[in-house]
Motif scaffolding. Structure first.
Motif, PDB file in Angstrom:
ATOM      1  N   ASP A   1       3.923  62.236  17.580  1.00  0.00           N
ATOM      2  CA  ASP A   1       5.077  62.074  16.700  1.00  0.00           C
ATOM      3  C   ASP A   1       5.758  63.419  16.467  1.00  0.00           C
ATOM      4  OD1 ASP A   1       5.889  59.763  14.299  1.00  0.00           O
ATOM      5  OD2 ASP A   1       6.594  61.819  14.088  1.00  0.00           O
ATOM      6  N   ALA A   2       4.954  64.421  16.121  1.00  0.00           N
ATOM      7  CA  ALA A   2       5.508  65.752  15.875  1.00  0.00           C
ATOM      8  C   ALA A   2       6.143  66.331  17.133  1.00  0.00           C
ATOM      9  CB  ALA A   2       4.415  66.681  15.357  1.00  0.00           C
ATOM     10  N   ARG A   3       5.540  66.031  18.284  1.00  0.00           N
ATOM     11  CA  ARG A   3       6.084  66.541  19.560  1.00  0.00           C
ATOM     12  C   ARG A   3       7.482  65.983  19.813  1.00  0.00           C
ATOM     13  NH1 ARG A   3       3.868  63.967  24.761  1.00  0.00           N
ATOM     14  NH2 ARG A   3       5.557  64.396  26.208  1.00  0.00           N
ATOM     15  N   LEU A   4       7.701  64.713  19.477  1.00  0.00           N
ATOM     16  CA  LEU A   4       9.022  64.125  19.668  1.00  0.00           C
ATOM     17  C   LEU A   4      10.051  64.801  18.759  1.00  0.00           C
ATOM     18  CD1 LEU A   4      11.089  62.088  20.661  1.00  0.00           C
ATOM     19  CD2 LEU A   4      10.192  60.459  18.973  1.00  0.00           C
ATOM     20  N   HIS A   5       9.709  64.962  17.488  1.00  0.00           N
ATOM     21  CA  HIS A   5      10.656  65.591  16.562  1.00  0.00           C
ATOM     22  C   HIS A   5      10.945  67.030  16.978  1.00  0.00           C
ATOM     23  CE1 HIS A   5      11.057  62.403  13.542  1.00  0.00           C
ATOM     24  NE2 HIS A   5       9.805  62.098  13.854  1.00  0.00           N
ATOM     25  N   ARG A   6       9.916  67.710  17.464  1.00  0.00           N
ATOM     26  CA  ARG A   6      10.129  69.087  17.914  1.00  0.00           C
ATOM     27  C   ARG A   6      11.051  69.124  19.131  1.00  0.00           C
ATOM     28  NH1 ARG A   6       8.753  73.014  21.431  1.00  0.00           N
ATOM     29  NH2 ARG A   6       8.576  75.117  20.555  1.00  0.00           N
ATOM     30  N   ALA A   7      10.909  68.143  20.027  1.00  0.00           N
ATOM     31  CA  ALA A   7      11.763  68.096  21.220  1.00  0.00           C
ATOM     32  C   ALA A   7      13.231  67.958  20.837  1.00  0.00           C
ATOM     33  CB  ALA A   7      11.333  66.936  22.124  1.00  0.00           C
ATOM     34  N   ILE A   8      13.488  67.216  19.765  1.00  0.00           N
ATOM     35  CA  ILE A   8      14.869  67.054  19.306  1.00  0.00           C
ATOM     36  C   ILE A   8      15.381  68.356  18.700  1.00  0.00           C
ATOM     37  CG2 ILE A   8      16.347  65.838  17.648  1.00  0.00           C
ATOM     38  CD1 ILE A   8      14.464  63.394  18.071  1.00  0.00           C
ATOM     39  N   VAL A   9      14.536  69.017  17.910  1.00  0.00           N
ATOM     40  CA  VAL A   9      14.933  70.310  17.345  1.00  0.00           C
ATOM     41  C   VAL A   9      15.171  71.324  18.471  1.00  0.00           C
ATOM     42  CG1 VAL A   9      14.222  72.235  15.867  1.00  0.00           C
ATOM     43  CG2 VAL A   9      13.716  69.882  15.179  1.00  0.00           C
ATOM     44  N   ALA A  10      14.312  71.308  19.493  1.00  0.00           N
ATOM     45  CA  ALA A  10      14.487  72.213  20.628  1.00  0.00           C
ATOM     46  C   ALA A  10      15.806  71.947  21.343  1.00  0.00           C
ATOM     47  CB  ALA A  10      13.315  72.075  21.599  1.00  0.00           C
ATOM     48  N   ALA A  11      16.205  70.663  21.393  1.00  0.00           N
ATOM     49  CA  ALA A  11      17.454  70.302  22.066  1.00  0.00           C
ATOM     50  C   ALA A  11      18.679  70.770  21.300  1.00  0.00           C
ATOM     51  CB  ALA A  11      17.516  68.784  22.272  1.00  0.00           C
ATOM     52  N   SER A  12      18.494  71.185  20.050  1.00  0.00           N
ATOM     53  CA  SER A  12      19.628  71.733  19.289  1.00  0.00           C
ATOM     54  C   SER A  12      20.015  73.112  19.802  1.00  0.00           C
ATOM     55  CB  SER A  12      19.271  71.832  17.794  1.00  0.00           C
ATOM     56  OG  SER A  12      18.379  72.916  17.546  1.00  0.00           O
ATOM     57  N   HIS A  13      19.095  73.756  20.541  1.00  0.00           N
ATOM     58  CA  HIS A  13      19.296  75.099  21.094  1.00  0.00           C
ATOM     59  C   HIS A  13      19.668  76.106  19.994  1.00  0.00           C
ATOM     60  CE1 HIS A  13      18.757  74.023  25.320  1.00  0.00           C
ATOM     61  NE2 HIS A  13      19.292  72.862  24.969  1.00  0.00           N
ATOM     62  N   ASN A  14      19.043  75.921  18.845  1.00  0.00           N
ATOM     63  CA  ASN A  14      19.144  76.891  17.753  1.00  0.00           C
ATOM     64  C   ASN A  14      17.767  77.532  17.615  1.00  0.00           C
ATOM     65  OD1 ASN A  14      18.921  78.020  15.031  1.00  0.00           O
ATOM     66  ND2 ASN A  14      20.902  77.054  14.634  1.00  0.00           N
TER      67      ASN A  14
END
Length: 236
Positions: free
Chosen positions: A145-158
């Motif tokens: 679950d945490a890995r998915l949320h992190r992948a979305i944050v990573a996709a923000s490229h911030n």
């Protein structure tokens, strides 16, 4: 010539291991090599390697998990420090902080995601939904679950968002475990809707999907707070 002191050797190995993490050759969430492998890689003994790893545990950069190995928690010493600071935070406070960060990150990810991000999110979504729908041990389901949320944050490229999020991973894992009892099929639908919105490049829909997930989490937290407040009044 002077003999190399043992403490100096430990410092050298610690610096090497830290460099592997900060350079992201060992990314956040991955397991680092085993002690025998580290001994071979560094040319040092087990005691030296063990103490070097322990130094990174104290810094909050890695975490030992019984029976699973040692995993990277954050890619910086700052992240480790922040992680320790937030370790005693209330679940409500962590959830509210995550909502603020992840809703904005989802909108940014919808604008900035690339093909690699899309693959990472789809793989993480598949693993996450499979884990929560089956008989996967809770600790493993929490990590997916945490890995998915992190992948979305990573996709923000911030980069700042991502480092801050990584510093929160230990308390995020704890918060997800805390809410596991409230998990149902709506969460599978909600996470899928979030990823679909990001992939479709729709920042408004992505932000709403992320916000919706946190509203579902906020309701049981609010109920628990009301129950606690009522109990406190009865004891006065």
């Amino acid at each position: 010539m002077r003999q190399v002191q043992r403490s100096s050797l430990i410092s050298q190995v610690t610096a090497q291991l830290r460099d592997e993490i900060t350079s992201q050759r060992w990314p956040v969430g991955t397991r680092i090599p085993t002690e025998p492998e580290l001994c071979e890689l560094t040319g040092t003994g087990r005691n030296t390697v063990r103490e070097a790893v322990q130094a990174l545990v104290h810094a909050g950069m890695v975490e030992r998990r019984q029976g699973s190995g040692t995993f990277v928690m954050t890619c910086s010493d700052l992240g480790g420090t922040l992680g320790k600071y937030f370790s005693d935070a209330r679940h409500r406070d962590v959830t509210e902080l995550r909502e603020t960060l992840e809703v904005t990150a989802a909108a940014l990810a919808a604008d900035r995601r690339n093909d690699e991000d899309i693959r990472a999110m789809l793989n993480a979504l598949e693993d996450r939904n499979a884990a929560w729908s089956g008989e996967t041990p809770l600790a493993d389901a929490v990590r997916t679950d945490a890995r998915l949320h992190r992948a979305i944050v990573a996709a923000s490229h911030n980069a700042i968002y991502l480092e801050f999020y990584d510093s929160l991973l230990p308390v995020i894992h704890d918060a997800i475990r805390h809410h596991a009892i409230d998990h149902d099929d709506d969460y599978v639908v909600g996470h899928t809707a979030l990823v679909d919105a990001v992939i479709d490049g729709d920042p408004v829909r992505a932000a709403e999907a992320a916000r919706s997930l946190f509203h579902e989490l906020s309701e049981p937290i609010a109920r628990a707070a009301e129950v606690g407040a009522g109990a406190a009044k009865l004891t006065e």
